[in-house]
Design a protein around this motif. Structure first.
Motif, mmCIF file in Angstrom:
data_model
loop_
_atom_site.group_PDB
_atom_site.id
_atom_site.type_symbol
_atom_site.label_atom_id
_atom_site.label_comp_id
_atom_site.label_asym_id
_atom_site.label_seq_id
_atom_site.Cartn_x
_atom_site.Cartn_y
_atom_site.Cartn_z
ATOM 1 N N THR A 52 0.768 -1.206 -0.023
ATOM 2 C CA THR A 52 0.137 -0.019 0.017
ATOM 3 C C THR A 52 0.766 1.304 0.155
ATOM 4 N N MET A 53 0.665 2.171 -0.957
ATOM 5 C CA MET A 53 1.343 3.489 -0.966
ATOM 6 C C MET A 53 0.544 4.590 -0.475
ATOM 7 N N GLY A 54 1.434 5.585 0.281
ATOM 8 C CA GLY A 54 0.766 6.608 0.759
ATOM 9 C C GLY A 54 1.551 7.851 0.441
ATOM 10 N N TRP A 55 0.548 8.763 0.544
ATOM 11 C CA TRP A 55 1.392 10.275 0.544
ATOM 12 C C TRP A 55 0.952 10.929 2.019
ATOM 13 N N TYR B 245 5.877 13.428 1.840
ATOM 14 C CA TYR B 245 6.406 12.382 1.872
ATOM 15 C C TYR B 245 5.559 11.289 1.333
ATOM 16 N N CYS B 246 6.316 10.213 0.452
ATOM 17 C CA CYS B 246 5.811 9.000 -0.002
ATOM 18 C C CYS B 246 6.175 7.978 1.141
ATOM 19 N N ALA B 247 5.318 6.917 1.169
ATOM 20 C CA ALA B 247 5.414 5.848 2.106
ATOM 21 C C ALA B 247 4.998 4.660 1.472
ATOM 22 N N ALA B 248 5.650 3.716 1.913
ATOM 23 C CA ALA B 248 5.044 2.235 1.390
ATOM 24 C C ALA B 248 5.027 1.258 2.631
ATOM 25 N N GLY B 249 4.301 0.166 2.770
ATOM 26 C CA GLY B 249 4.057 -0.747 3.668
ATOM 27 C C GLY B 249 2.886 -1.432 3.419
ATOM 28 N N ARG B 250 2.441 -2.136 4.595
ATOM 29 C CA ARG B 250 1.053 -3.070 4.495
ATOM 30 C C ARG B 250 0.465 -2.675 5.680
ATOM 31 N N PRO B 251 0.091 -1.331 5.874
ATOM 32 C CA PRO B 251 -0.663 -0.786 7.090
ATOM 33 C C PRO B 251 -2.005 -1.434 7.297
ATOM 34 N N THR B 252 -2.401 -1.585 8.692
ATOM 35 C CA THR B 252 -4.004 -1.960 8.928
ATOM 36 C C THR B 252 -4.628 -0.691 8.583
ATOM 37 N N ASP B 253 -4.033 0.448 8.995
ATOM 38 C CA ASP B 253 -4.577 1.710 8.871
ATOM 39 C C ASP B 253 -3.967 2.418 7.889
ATOM 40 N N TYR B 254 -4.660 2.604 6.482
ATOM 41 C CA TYR B 254 -3.624 3.442 5.418
ATOM 42 C C TYR B 254 -3.489 4.872 5.998
#
Length: 123
Positions: free
Chosen positions: A33-36, A95-104
């Motif tokens: 999952t990718m986030g800003w 910032y961009c971020a990547a992970g497998r968050p349970t809460d995006y």
């Protein structure tokens, strides 16, 4: 492991547009999952948008909904944030971020981060 590098920030007048890029290396973005997120001086880091690793769903903070669009290009292993109708209150380091968050929307649940890119919107 994945390495993230943002680009595309700058100075723009209110009402203008910018497109941020987040180039990834080390692993395909589709795994994450990718986030800003963004952080203004003296404020906490806040969620802007996210693109889920499964199904390609998108999520937006209410303050950017209808103005910002998150997308990705798998061939380039790059994520984007198209920002339109920018306002002075959008000024922040993005910032961009990547992970497998349970809460995006929770920045603490992302494993990988870029170095950030400054966006300044003048009135």
């Amino acid at each position: 492991q994945v390495q993230l590098v943002e680009s595309g920030g700058g100075l723009v007048q209110a009402g203008g547009s910018l497109r941020l890029s987040c180039a990834a290396s080390g692993r395909t973005l589709s795994w994450y999952t990718m986030g800003w997120f963004r952080q203004a001086p003296g404020k906490e880091r806040e969620f802007v948008a996210a693109l889920s690793w499964s199904g390609g769903k998108t999520y937006y903070a209410d303050v950017v909904k209808g103005r910002f669009t998150i997308s990705s290009d798998s061939a380039k292993n790059t994520m984007y944030l198209q920002m339109n109708s920018l306002k002075p209150e959008d000024t922040a380091v993005y910032y961009c971020a990547a992970g497998r968050p349970t809460d995006y929307s929770d920045y603490g649940r992302y494993a990988y981060w870029g170095q950030g890119t400054q966006v300044t919107v003048s009135s």
